[in-house]
Design a protein around this motif. Structure first.
Motif, short mmCIF file in Angstrom:
data_model
loop_
_atom_site.label_atom_id
_atom_site.label_comp_id
_atom_site.label_asym_id
_atom_site.label_seq_id
_atom_site.Cartn_x
_atom_site.Cartn_y
_atom_site.Cartn_z
N HIS A 109 0.26 -7.55 8.53
CA HIS A 109 1.48 -7.35 7.74
C HIS A 109 1.26 -7.53 6.25
CE1 HIS A 109 2.91 -8.59 11.87
NE2 HIS A 109 3.50 -7.42 11.69
N HIS B 46 2.57 -7.41 2.55
CA HIS B 46 3.86 -7.41 1.86
C HIS B 46 3.68 -7.88 0.42
CE1 HIS B 46 6.32 -6.14 5.18
NE2 HIS B 46 5.53 -6.87 5.94
N ASN C 96 13.67 -7.17 11.12
CA ASN C 96 13.75 -6.46 9.85
C ASN C 96 15.08 -6.70 9.17
OD1 ASN C 96 12.21 -4.54 11.98
ND2 ASN C 96 11.21 -4.49 9.98
N HIS D 299 10.18 -1.70 15.83
CA HIS D 299 10.43 -2.04 14.42
C HIS D 299 11.46 -1.09 13.83
CE1 HIS D 299 7.12 -4.94 14.20
NE2 HIS D 299 6.44 -4.09 14.95
N ALA E 72 13.33 0.46 10.15
CA ALA E 72 13.28 0.65 8.70
C ALA E 72 14.63 1.21 8.25
CB ALA E 72 12.14 1.61 8.35
N HIS F 184 4.89 -0.01 14.06
CA HIS F 184 5.74 -0.17 12.88
C HIS F 184 6.11 1.19 12.31
CE1 HIS F 184 5.85 -4.43 11.55
NE2 HIS F 184 4.76 -4.55 12.30
N HIS G 121 7.94 2.44 8.32
CA HIS G 121 8.37 1.87 7.05
C HIS G 121 8.89 2.98 6.14
CE1 HIS G 121 8.30 -2.11 5.10
NE2 HIS G 121 8.51 -1.40 4.02
N GLU H 116 11.98 -2.24 2.10
CA GLU H 116 12.31 -3.66 2.31
C GLU H 116 12.83 -4.28 1.02
OE1 GLU H 116 8.86 -5.91 3.44
OE2 GLU H 116 7.68 -5.22 1.73
N ASP I 113 1.17 -2.10 9.98
CA ASP I 113 2.34 -2.14 9.13
C ASP I 113 1.92 -1.59 7.77
OD1 ASP I 113 4.87 -2.69 8.23
OD2 ASP I 113 4.68 -4.87 8.24
N ILE J 36 3.54 -0.74 3.48
CA ILE J 36 4.65 -0.69 2.53
C ILE J 36 4.36 0.44 1.54
CG2 ILE J 36 5.30 -3.12 2.72
CD1 ILE J 36 3.80 -3.59 0.05
#
Ligand code: CUK
Ligand code: CUA
Length: 629
Positions: free
Chosen positions: A127, A129, A322, A374, A376, A425, A427, A432, A487, A489
């Motif tokens: 993960h 982030h 989430n 998951h 989003a 996942h 995204h 986020e 995952d 981003i």
């Protein structure tokens, strides 16, 4: 062959025509006769889609992507930087793995950063982030967990290198990880997944599991040290934070504390644990903690009945957790249940004040399909949930799901899109954060099956890019990836300010410079061999296409450290240092200093060379080490 389908260029039918195509291929027999869809066909098809939506996935040669994607590398142990929407892999950042090209895990600088786990060569990163300020990416750090060795690492986004690593004590398998979103990322939070005896010294055995616990881990983001841990009931899986800096929430899939699969899935309900940051900090201040395993990390008691936590029952074995991009909800994804549980963050104050019951915080539990993992979000009130078993992304409307829960006759499902195959996942671009823009969705598919040329029994995975800017989701790109992005981003490029060459004062190699100073060597101007007993330090500069030192001599059995300083100021002129037959190589980017240590255990002439192509005379950039007997 695809063009016999009149609808091939109809954007909304893309996934169906793709499916039909595969159906036909199968009929002809494993595609032996069928002409494959050419790249040009796919491009024209996707271009038509993009033109309609006004959100182009095409980044022409020489053009730059709009987003930096940070992808985890799963059991490859690394983090990758992708360009989105082109889905071009821009860079790999070695983190928990060892890397042949850059010398990560081999150089002294990287070993110092890895610290007490420098001897570990593997990792399982899930993960990634980024640090935030007021709920927005601030371009400073990316944090990543290592499930394999219970670590958390930090990547400095100005140099895109790992700069800190921490082994989390008292836990096994650090899994879900997120950052505090507001007012700024003071804490990184992560879950200890596997329950273990609280004092794991061999006294508590395998039969009596009553002392087994999972811990929630709160890490000081700037220092990269443990702030505190919270003991919970059940295990912990995934986690996320609110947008107010008040609450964190984690899913628990094994509230039974079972030790085998059968035992883990007996209860009809598991739970989401909500942590109150203020309550935890107050308990810490008041000294209400214990320590375990001989270390000094404070462990707070957040088990059922504690004032630090609340346990919200949800259908059994939830997985992803989430926070909705508008900051209103925690969404717990059902996995074994076809539902997701929507928890109202606004109601958590009342829950912690014991004015309502845990289940009163659930404002809807919409049924979405099989295997929701998951979720989003976009900027229009829609959510996108991966359905692992159905191999689909389901787009649904959060408000309508809540209305349906309250008895209104309304269809909250907007669309189901086939993805290929078995997504984990997903995204959305900046999804986020408060800057959620509803442009792109990436589906990280665990299986690629027939989507690419066969490459043996081990297949790549498939990261699919989906345009979500219009009313309908449109699949625009297949992206094969190696094991195993869990995952990702996507950060708008305006948030990022990477350096082009190293500052000479960078802390990354400051300890090496300090060592040189002690040896009386100015690494920037001098080439020198320093002998210190059987330890030899060889300081040399590099400037394309030569090393500052063409030869040096050591004795058999010496421990040799080679320190190279790259004097080139030209962007992108990276040198390497490789000592042949010694398993030694590393990268030295413009204005950096890097060092590596090895044993001179072979007598005679040993060539070293630059292994990063730097100049027309790159092949000639080499020198000899003579090892005397
Ligand atoms: S976990 Cu891998 S698909 Cu580690 Cu976030 Cu859900
Ligand atoms: Cu320096 Cu190649």
């Amino acid at each position: 062959m695809i063009n016999d389908d009149k609808n091939a260029n109809e954007p909304k039918l893309e996934s169906e025509s793709r499916r039909k195509f595969f159906g036909k291929t199968a009929l002809v027999g494993a595609g032996a006769v069928a002409a494959p869809m050419t790249a040009a066909m796919f491009v024209s098809m996707a271009k038509a889609n993009a033109a309609e939506a006004g959100n182009s996935p095409f980044v022409h040669p020489g053009d730059l992507d709009e987003y930096y994607g940070f992808w985890s590398g799963g059991h490859s142990g690394e983090v990758r930087i992708m360009g989105v929407p082109s889905m071009r892999e821009l860079m790999r950042i070695p983190v928990f793995n060892t890397d042949s090209a850059t010398g990560w895990g081999l150089t002294n600088e990287s070993k110092r950063i890895k610290g007490d786990s420098a001897h570990l060569l593997t990792g399982d990163s899930h993960h990634p982030h980024m640090s935030m300020t007021d709920g927005r990416y601030n371009g400073k750090y990316v944090f990543i967990n290592d499930k394999a060795n219970s670590r958390v690492a930090r990547i400095r986004c100005d140099i895109m290198k790992t700069d800190k690593m921490l082994t989390v004590p008292n836990v096994q398998a650090v899994h879900g990880l997120r950052v505090q979103k507001a007012p700024y990322t003071k804490y990184v939070v992560c879950n200890g997944e596997f329950e273990i005896p609280m004092n794991n010294d061999g006294k508590a055995g395998m039969k009596d599991v009553s002392s087994y616990r999972s811990l929630y881990n709160v890490i000081d983001a700037e220092k990269m040290e443990m702030a505190f841990q919270v003991m919970v009931d059940g295990n912990l899986d995934n986690t996320d934070a609110d947008f107010d800096g008040k609450y964190f929430a984690s899913t628990c899939y094994n509230s039974e504390m079972g030790m085998s699969l059968g035992e883990m899935i007996t209860a009809e309900r598991d739970h989401v644990v909500v942590f109150s940051l203020a309550a935890c900090e107050a308990a810490l201040k008041a000294g209400k903690f214990k320590t375990y395993n001989g270390n000094s990390v404070p462990v707070l008691d957040g088990r059922k009945g504690s004032s630090l936590t609340r346990y919200i029952p949800v259908p059994k074995s939830p997985h992803g957790l989430n926070t909705s991009a508008n900051g209103e909800y925690f969404v717990a994804n059902g996995k074994l249940s076809p539902t997701v549980s929507i928890i109202s963050i606004k109601k958590l104050d009342a829950l912690f004040a014991d004015k309502i019951k845990p289940r009163d915080t659930i404002v809807a539990e919409p049924e979405l399909g099989l295997g929701p993992l998951h979720t989003a979000f976009d900027n229009k009130g829609n959510a996108y949930t991966t359905l692992f078993l159905d191999s689909q992304i389901v787009k649904w409307n959060v408000k309508d799901a809540i209305a349906a829960h309250n008895g209104k006759k309304v269809n909250y499902i907007r669309q189901k899109l086939d993805v290929h195959y078995q997504p984990g996942h997903n995204h959305t671009s900046q999804g986020e954060t408060r800057d959620v823009d509803g442009k792109w969705l990436v589906s990280l598919c665990k299986f690629s099956k027939d989507r690419f040329l066969p490459v043996g029994p081990l297949r790549p995975e498939n990261d699919q890019l989906i345009d979500i800017s219009g009313d309908e989701m449109k699949l625009v790109h297949d992206g094969p990836t190696f094991a195993e992005p869990h995952d990702c981003i996507m950060v708008h490029r305006s948030k990022m300010k990477p350096l082009k060459i190293w500052p000479r004062t960078d802390p990354f190699f400051a300890e090496t410079i300090a060592m040189a100073k002690k040896d009386g060597v100015d690494v920037y101007t001098q080439n020198k061999v320093i002998r210190d007993g059987s330890k030899v330090r060889v300081y040399m500069t590099s400037i394309a296409p030569t090393f500052g030192m063409n030869e040096f001599t050591v004795k058999l059995g010496d421990e040799v450290t080679v320190i190279v300083t790259n004097l080139d100021q030209v962007e992108d002129v990276t040198h390497g240092f490789c000592m042949t037959n010694h398993g030694v190589q590393m990268e030295i980017s413009p204005q950096a200093t890097a060092s590596i240590t090895f044993k001179a255990d072979k007598p005679g002439v040993q060539w070293y060379y630059c292994n990063w192509f730097c100049h027309a005379l790159h092949m000639e950039m080499r020198g000899r080490m003579f090892v005397e007997t």
